[in-house]
Design a protein around this motif. Structure first.
Motif, PDB file in Angstrom:
ATOM      1  N   VAL A 130       0.833  -1.202   0.000  1.00 59.39           N
ATOM      2  CA  VAL A 130       0.000   0.000   0.000  1.00 59.39           C
ATOM      3  C   VAL A 130       0.870   1.255   0.000  1.00 59.39           C
ATOM      4  O   VAL A 130       0.635   2.183  -0.764  1.00 59.39           O
ATOM      5  CB  VAL A 130      -0.961  -0.019   1.203  1.00 59.39           C
ATOM      6  CG1 VAL A 130      -1.808   1.244   1.220  1.00 59.39           C
ATOM      7  CG2 VAL A 130      -1.859  -1.247   1.134  1.00 59.39           C
ATOM      8  N   LYS A 162      -1.092   3.576  -2.851  1.00 63.71           N
ATOM      9  CA  LYS A 162      -2.312   3.107  -3.502  1.00 63.71           C
ATOM     10  C   LYS A 162      -3.517   3.543  -2.671  1.00 63.71           C
ATOM     11  O   LYS A 162      -3.499   3.437  -1.440  1.00 63.71           O
ATOM     12  CB  LYS A 162      -2.329   1.586  -3.640  1.00 63.71           C
ATOM     13  CG  LYS A 162      -1.329   1.029  -4.657  1.00 63.71           C
ATOM     14  CD  LYS A 162       0.040   0.835  -4.098  1.00 63.71           C
ATOM     15  CE  LYS A 162       0.975   0.084  -5.037  1.00 63.71           C
ATOM     16  NZ  LYS A 162       2.343  -0.009  -4.508  1.00 63.71           N
ATOM     17  N   SER A 163      -4.540   3.986  -3.329  1.00 64.70           N
ATOM     18  CA  SER A 163      -5.733   4.429  -2.604  1.00 64.70           C
ATOM     19  C   SER A 163      -6.679   3.253  -2.361  1.00 64.70           C
ATOM     20  O   SER A 163      -6.631   2.244  -3.083  1.00 64.70           O
ATOM     21  CB  SER A 163      -6.469   5.506  -3.398  1.00 64.70           C
ATOM     22  OG  SER A 163      -7.115   4.934  -4.540  1.00 64.70           O
ATOM     23  N   PRO A 164      -7.549   3.354  -1.351  1.00 61.67           N
ATOM     24  CA  PRO A 164      -8.540   2.289  -1.128  1.00 61.67           C
ATOM     25  C   PRO A 164      -9.383   2.016  -2.363  1.00 61.67           C
ATOM     26  O   PRO A 164      -9.689   0.858  -2.675  1.00 61.67           O
ATOM     27  CB  PRO A 164      -9.378   2.847   0.024  1.00 61.67           C
ATOM     28  CG  PRO A 164      -8.466   3.782   0.756  1.00 61.67           C
ATOM     29  CD  PRO A 164      -7.616   4.401  -0.314  1.00 61.67           C
ATOM     30  N   LEU A 167      -7.415  -0.015  -5.003  1.00 63.68           N
ATOM     31  CA  LEU A 167      -7.206  -1.414  -4.622  1.00 63.68           C
ATOM     32  C   LEU A 167      -8.508  -2.204  -4.673  1.00 63.68           C
ATOM     33  O   LEU A 167      -8.507  -3.389  -5.038  1.00 63.68           O
ATOM     34  CB  LEU A 167      -6.583  -1.488  -3.236  1.00 63.68           C
ATOM     35  CG  LEU A 167      -5.140  -0.962  -3.159  1.00 63.68           C
ATOM     36  CD1 LEU A 167      -4.608  -1.047  -1.736  1.00 63.68           C
ATOM     37  CD2 LEU A 167      -4.231  -1.732  -4.110  1.00 63.68           C
ATOM     38  N   MET A 185      -2.058  -7.558   1.940  1.00 68.53           N
ATOM     39  CA  MET A 185      -1.650  -6.156   1.900  1.00 68.53           C
ATOM     40  C   MET A 185      -0.509  -5.939   2.878  1.00 68.53           C
ATOM     41  O   MET A 185      -0.649  -6.232   4.068  1.00 68.53           O
ATOM     42  CB  MET A 185      -2.800  -5.234   2.304  1.00 68.53           C
ATOM     43  CG  MET A 185      -3.990  -5.217   1.401  1.00 68.53           C
ATOM     44  SD  MET A 185      -5.122  -3.874   1.879  1.00 68.53           S
ATOM     45  CE  MET A 185      -5.466  -4.299   3.589  1.00 68.53           C
ATOM     46  N   GLU A 202      -8.194   1.388   6.109  1.00 64.34           N
ATOM     47  CA  GLU A 202      -8.998   2.037   5.072  1.00 64.34           C
ATOM     48  C   GLU A 202      -9.094   1.158   3.824  1.00 64.34           C
ATOM     49  O   GLU A 202     -10.173   0.996   3.236  1.00 64.34           O
ATOM     50  CB  GLU A 202      -8.370   3.387   4.696  1.00 64.34           C
ATOM     51  CG  GLU A 202      -8.367   4.416   5.806  1.00 64.34           C
ATOM     52  CD  GLU A 202      -7.591   5.658   5.393  1.00 64.34           C
ATOM     53  OE1 GLU A 202      -7.232   5.767   4.199  1.00 64.34           O
ATOM     54  OE2 GLU A 202      -7.337   6.512   6.263  1.00 64.34           O
ATOM     55  N   CYS A 203      -7.978   0.604   3.419  1.00 66.47           N
ATOM     56  CA  CYS A 203      -7.955  -0.207   2.202  1.00 66.47           C
ATOM     57  C   CYS A 203      -8.703  -1.526   2.391  1.00 66.47           C
ATOM     58  O   CYS A 203      -9.402  -1.991   1.478  1.00 66.47           O
ATOM     59  CB  CYS A 203      -6.513  -0.473   1.784  1.00 66.47           C
ATOM     60  SG  CYS A 203      -5.630   1.012   1.259  1.00 66.47           S
TER      61      CYS A 203
END
Length: 384
Positions: A130, A162-164, A167, A185, A202-203
């Motif tokens: 991430v 990387k944003s949620p 992903l 992750m 969050e992800c």
């Protein structure tokens, strides 16, 4: 012992020996195009190639220094167009390579290829880093000397964060197009006290809502152990907190920054995490070959199993671009001297890889440890 049992035992022993030899020595590729899915640099099993051999998919080093001189070579058979595996020019079987994932062909609306956001590990696991940066990486006095997390970023094979949403989009495509079964992750360590747990939470929430896939998150122990409950509530099924080495002196020599968090603190975090995720759903990486003795590693594994932590022992593979790139991988004999008794310990504890929900130990491709487990072991007790 009956004849059938003797035959089965002989086949099992041969498989254990050949696969553990492969992971220690690596493999030369004399097959056009076979290296196209090999990733140089980055976190996780970099410089490796997934192969299926004797019915098992494992990650095998193909770009390391040892692989260049490996006695194993994969070579296309001109008569059948299949790929044969040779050991010192004697054919020992046939190998197949998992095909390039279909989701690699897609990109986000803003033009980022999916393969820069998530990678296929083994044949059914989606893995992502991430945060592709770490507070320790740029400083030789603090960085882990075997780590290559910044290499893939330097060569523009990934993005820094990387944003949620990104992903979740990639995970859904990997599930629908390629049958991915779980998500791993990991993250470089940020400066914040949560040690990456916040962005992983969050992800995980976004991926779980989009796919409902089992998820393992990996980070260093956060200062506040309440993060374990918050991660679980967001959809994290399993947690990895990686020691890499057990002996504190080895840790201080090879990972001086990370060693500032002592083993005793990890043990506190492991106990807290097991109370949230359950026995076996908390794991740690131990890289055999960094300097730990066989006795030391096995003693550490006993302590971890008693807590309920799965010790995933993996052969150290020197990676290009790191301070340890010219070091030797552990011998297969050393690996088997650890994995065989460890497999027995895990089986006796009823904590085997096939029973785990997600993560590196569930995937099992970076170590042959699962081959030494008893698949008929009593399943682990659920967390109370």
């Amino acid at each position: 012992m009956e004849t059938n049992q003797l035959i089965h035992s002989a086949i099992s022993n041969k498989k254990q020996r050949l696969l553990s030899d492969l992971q220690s020595y690596g493999m030369r590729l004399e097959t056009p195009g076979a290296d196209r899915m090999t990733r140089q640099g980055g976190a996780g099993p970099t410089d490796h190639r997934a192969i299926t051999f004797l019915g098992t998919t494992i990650m095998v080093p193909v770009l390391s220094a040892s692989a260049i001189h490996s006695p194993f070579v994969a070579r296309k058979d001109s008569r059948t167009d299949n790929v044969a595996l040779y050991h010192e020019e004697e054919q020992v079987g046939w190998v197949t390579f998992p095909p390039q994932p279909k989701f690699y062909e897609r990109s986000t609306q803003d033009g980022i290829p999916y393969w820069k956001l998530g990678r296929l590990h083994s044949n059914d696991v989606l893995a992502t880093t991430v945060l592709q940066t770490c507070i320790r990486y740029g400083n030789k006095k603090t960085k882990c000397q075997f780590c290559a997390i910044g290499e893939s970023l330097k060569h523009k094979k990934t993005i820094a964060r990387k944003s949620p949403e990104q992903l979740a989009e990639v995970a859904l495509a990997a599930k629908e197009l390629d049958g991915v079964k779980n998500v791993v992750m990991t993250t470089g360590t940020p400066i914040t006290s949560d040690r990456g747990a916040a962005i992983l939470t969050e992800c995980a929430r976004a991926i779980k809502e989009a796919t409902n896939l089992p998820i393992q998150a990996q980070c260093e122990p956060p200062e506040d152990f309440r993060w374990f409950g918050w991660m679980r509530d967001a959809g994290v099924d399993s947690l990895g907190m990686h020691l890499e080495a057990w002996d504190q002196k080895v840790r201080e020599r090879i990972m001086p920054g990370k060693a500032e968090v002592p083993v005793s603190r990890y043990l506190e975090a492991f106990r807290a995490a097991v109370s949230v995720f359950g026995r076996g759903e908390v794991s740690t990486y131990l890289l055999a070959g960094l300097g730990d003795t066989q006795e030391g590693l096995l003693d550490g594994c006993r302590q971890l199993i008693e807590i309920g932590v799965y010790p995933f022992v993996v052969p150290f593979v020197p990676v290009g671009g790191t301070q340890y790139e010219n070091c030797s991988a552990p011998s297969p004999q050393f690996m088997r001297s650890i994995l065989e008794p460890l497999g027995d310990m895990l089986s006796e504890a009823g904590m085997v890889s096939s029973e785990l929900k997600a993560g590196c130990a569930k995937c099992a491709a970076c170590s042959t440890l699962s081959l030494f487990e008893d698949a008929t072991a009593t399943p682990k007790a659920a967390c109370g």
